[in-house]
Motif scaffolding. Structure first.
Motif, mmCIF file in Angstrom:
data_model
loop_
_atom_site.group_PDB
_atom_site.id
_atom_site.type_symbol
_atom_site.label_atom_id
_atom_site.label_comp_id
_atom_site.label_asym_id
_atom_site.label_seq_id
_atom_site.Cartn_x
_atom_site.Cartn_y
_atom_site.Cartn_z
ATOM 1 N N ASP A 45 -41.510 24.604 -61.796
ATOM 2 C CA ASP A 45 -42.721 23.070 -62.145
ATOM 3 C C ASP A 45 -41.264 23.105 -63.647
ATOM 4 O O ASP A 45 -41.308 21.179 -64.068
ATOM 5 C CB ASP A 45 -43.825 22.946 -62.602
ATOM 6 C CG ASP A 45 -44.319 23.291 -61.988
ATOM 7 O OD1 ASP A 45 -44.673 22.455 -60.093
ATOM 8 O OD2 ASP A 45 -46.101 23.620 -62.042
ATOM 9 N N ARG A 46 -40.951 23.241 -64.220
ATOM 10 C CA ARG A 46 -40.159 23.452 -65.283
ATOM 11 C C ARG A 46 -38.938 22.367 -64.963
ATOM 12 O O ARG A 46 -38.399 21.734 -65.622
ATOM 13 C CB ARG A 46 -38.854 24.613 -66.309
ATOM 14 C CG ARG A 46 -38.761 25.082 -65.804
ATOM 15 C CD ARG A 46 -38.036 26.114 -66.341
ATOM 16 N NE ARG A 46 -39.010 27.270 -66.644
ATOM 17 C CZ ARG A 46 -38.354 27.934 -67.886
ATOM 18 N NH1 ARG A 46 -37.817 27.778 -68.648
ATOM 19 N NH2 ARG A 46 -39.418 28.462 -68.495
ATOM 20 N N PHE A 47 -38.286 21.841 -64.025
ATOM 21 C CA PHE A 47 -37.374 21.598 -63.212
ATOM 22 C C PHE A 47 -37.580 20.621 -62.106
ATOM 23 O O PHE A 47 -37.301 18.934 -61.331
ATOM 24 C CB PHE A 47 -36.286 22.656 -62.179
ATOM 25 C CG PHE A 47 -35.844 23.082 -62.779
ATOM 26 C CD1 PHE A 47 -35.229 23.465 -63.483
ATOM 27 C CD2 PHE A 47 -36.805 24.924 -62.256
ATOM 28 C CE1 PHE A 47 -34.279 24.057 -64.528
ATOM 29 C CE2 PHE A 47 -35.851 25.941 -62.459
ATOM 30 C CZ PHE A 47 -34.658 26.073 -63.666
ATOM 31 N N ALA A 48 -39.214 20.028 -62.797
ATOM 32 C CA ALA A 48 -39.824 18.596 -62.080
ATOM 33 C C ALA A 48 -39.405 17.845 -62.496
ATOM 34 O O ALA A 48 -38.937 15.865 -61.478
ATOM 35 C CB ALA A 48 -41.098 18.684 -62.736
ATOM 36 N N ASN A 49 -37.632 17.325 -63.131
ATOM 37 C CA ASN A 49 -38.124 16.581 -63.959
ATOM 38 C C ASN A 49 -35.940 15.541 -62.992
ATOM 39 O O ASN A 49 -35.436 14.997 -63.401
ATOM 40 C CB ASN A 49 -37.300 16.081 -64.752
ATOM 41 C CG ASN A 49 -36.968 17.106 -66.488
ATOM 42 O OD1 ASN A 49 -36.433 18.475 -65.415
ATOM 43 N ND2 ASN A 49 -36.254 16.951 -67.858
ATOM 44 N N ILE A 50 -35.547 16.781 -62.544
ATOM 45 C CA ILE A 50 -34.299 17.261 -61.690
ATOM 46 C C ILE A 50 -34.652 17.251 -60.158
ATOM 47 O O ILE A 50 -34.693 18.179 -59.599
ATOM 48 C CB ILE A 50 -34.331 18.686 -61.956
ATOM 49 C CG1 ILE A 50 -33.522 18.539 -63.974
ATOM 50 C CG2 ILE A 50 -32.195 18.875 -61.218
ATOM 51 C CD1 ILE A 50 -32.991 19.979 -63.872
#
Length: 361
Positions: free
Chosen positions: A293-298
């Motif tokens: 989820d830490r890469f949800a904005n990518i």
């Protein structure tokens, strides 16, 4: 019509008088037309105890009274001549058809199981702790990852039950990485067996994966015990049963990848080093010790993560064992698609090179 000459292997027959044996010499000649049409062989027969009266098999015919004059100067007059139908002969070591090849793997199932068990026993006899290391290794790995990524780097922030999350990731990823690495080397590390015996070579990668599955059994039990024992202690639900089809898909995925990679490692052994490096990279992009989820904005990175078969395995297991929820159905679809594709491609690629394994380089 042009003719080519070759030799046949020795064959033994008995006479109908019981005075045999009759031996088809190893140097017996056979003839074949250069345009591919089969021609009967001419063989000299040596007997003991009087004139031969052989009981010929169905594929052979004989001249009158077992004696014939061929007109060939290499065959003395009065020599018994065997006429062999070459239609049923096949070159030794020739690659069988794919269907026959797959059927032969089932015929060698006893060898696969025996090889798997014997190698486990042999490997455990080297270490004083034996099978205990099968459990200690993933536990020590998990402890190291928890220290570095959980405490020092803080990658577990915001992840419910991060310790259980990490344990599942380390144990299941280690199973696949060990199986694929060992399976890819199954031909190159068994060249003495490959060169000495005729058998379907695919039995070696399959036996290696069966062995890794047997080794993973006790490790899986420890993983489940840790999930239940480490706070917050999880509850057993019916979703834990999903671990059975998940493990089956993961094992078949490992087999397909092993068959595909073993084909090329057998030819270029240096590739095994690249595979070991590749599994380490795979570890860092499979969300083993951090949340995806830490890469949800990518979005592109999230898409690549969702198409990663090992991420699918870990996400299904975590949702089922830790969070008592259903994983996204796309995880099952992606994992099943990867498994089917690797099994088909890996089997065909490995089978096509069946005759080349064990050749001197």
């Amino acid at each position: 019509m042009g003719m080519t000459l070759g030799t046949v292997a020795p064959l033994d027959w008995t006479t109908d008088r019981g005075r045999g044996p009759i031996r088809l010499d190893a140097g017996a000649s056979w003839r074949q037309s250069t345009d591919g049409a089969a021609a009967p062989p001419v063989a000299r027969v040596a007997t003991r105890g009087g004139p031969p009266r052989p009981a010929f098999p169905a594929c052979m015919k004989r001249g009158r009274d077992g004696m014939s004059d061929t007109g060939d100067p290499r065959v003395p007059s009065g020599t018994a001549v065997l006429t062999v139908d070459g239609a049923s002969l096949r070159r030794v070591g020739a690659r069988p058809g794919l269907a026959r090849y797959l059927a032969s793997l089932w015929e060698y199932r006893s060898f696969i199981l025996f090889d798997s068990r014997s190698r486990i026993a042999g490997a455990n006899s080297v270490n004083a702790l034996g099978r205990v290391w099968m459990v200690l290794n993933p536990i020590l790995d998990g402890a190291a990852y928890f220290l570095v990524f959980g405490l020092l780097l803080g990658t577990g922030r915001g992840v419910p039950n991060f310790l259980g999350y990490l344990i599942i990731g380390v144990f299941l990823f280690r199973y696949t990485s060990s199986a694929i690495t060992a399976g890819s080397r199954s031909i190159s590390t068994n060249l003495s067996i490959v060169r000495a015996f005729r058998f379907p070579r695919a039995t070696l990668p399959i036996a290696t994966n069966i062995r890794e599955l047997m080794l993973f059994g006790p490790t899986l039990v420890v993983m489940l015990v840790l999930v239940l024992a480490i706070p917050p202690m999880e509850q057993i639900t019916w979703r834990w049963l999903l671990l059975i089809p998940l493990l089956a898909l993961q094992t078949l995925f490992n087999v397909g990848a092993s068959l595909l990679l073993a084909r090329y490692v057998a030819r270029w052994s240096d590739l095994s080093n690249l595979i070991a490096f590749g599994t380490r990279i795979w570890l860092y992009i499979s969300a083993v010790f951090f949340s995806a989820d830490r890469f949800a904005n990518i979005p592109p990175l999230m898409t690549a993560m969702h198409l990663n078969p090992l991420y699918c395995v870990l996400d299904i297991a975590r949702q089922s064992l830790l969070y008592a929820s259903d994983a996204d159905p796309m995880r099952w679809i992606v994992l099943a698609a990867w498994t089917a594709a690797l099994l088909v491609v890996g089997t065909v690629v490995f089978w096509r090179a069946e005759e080349t394994y064990g050749e001197e380089r």
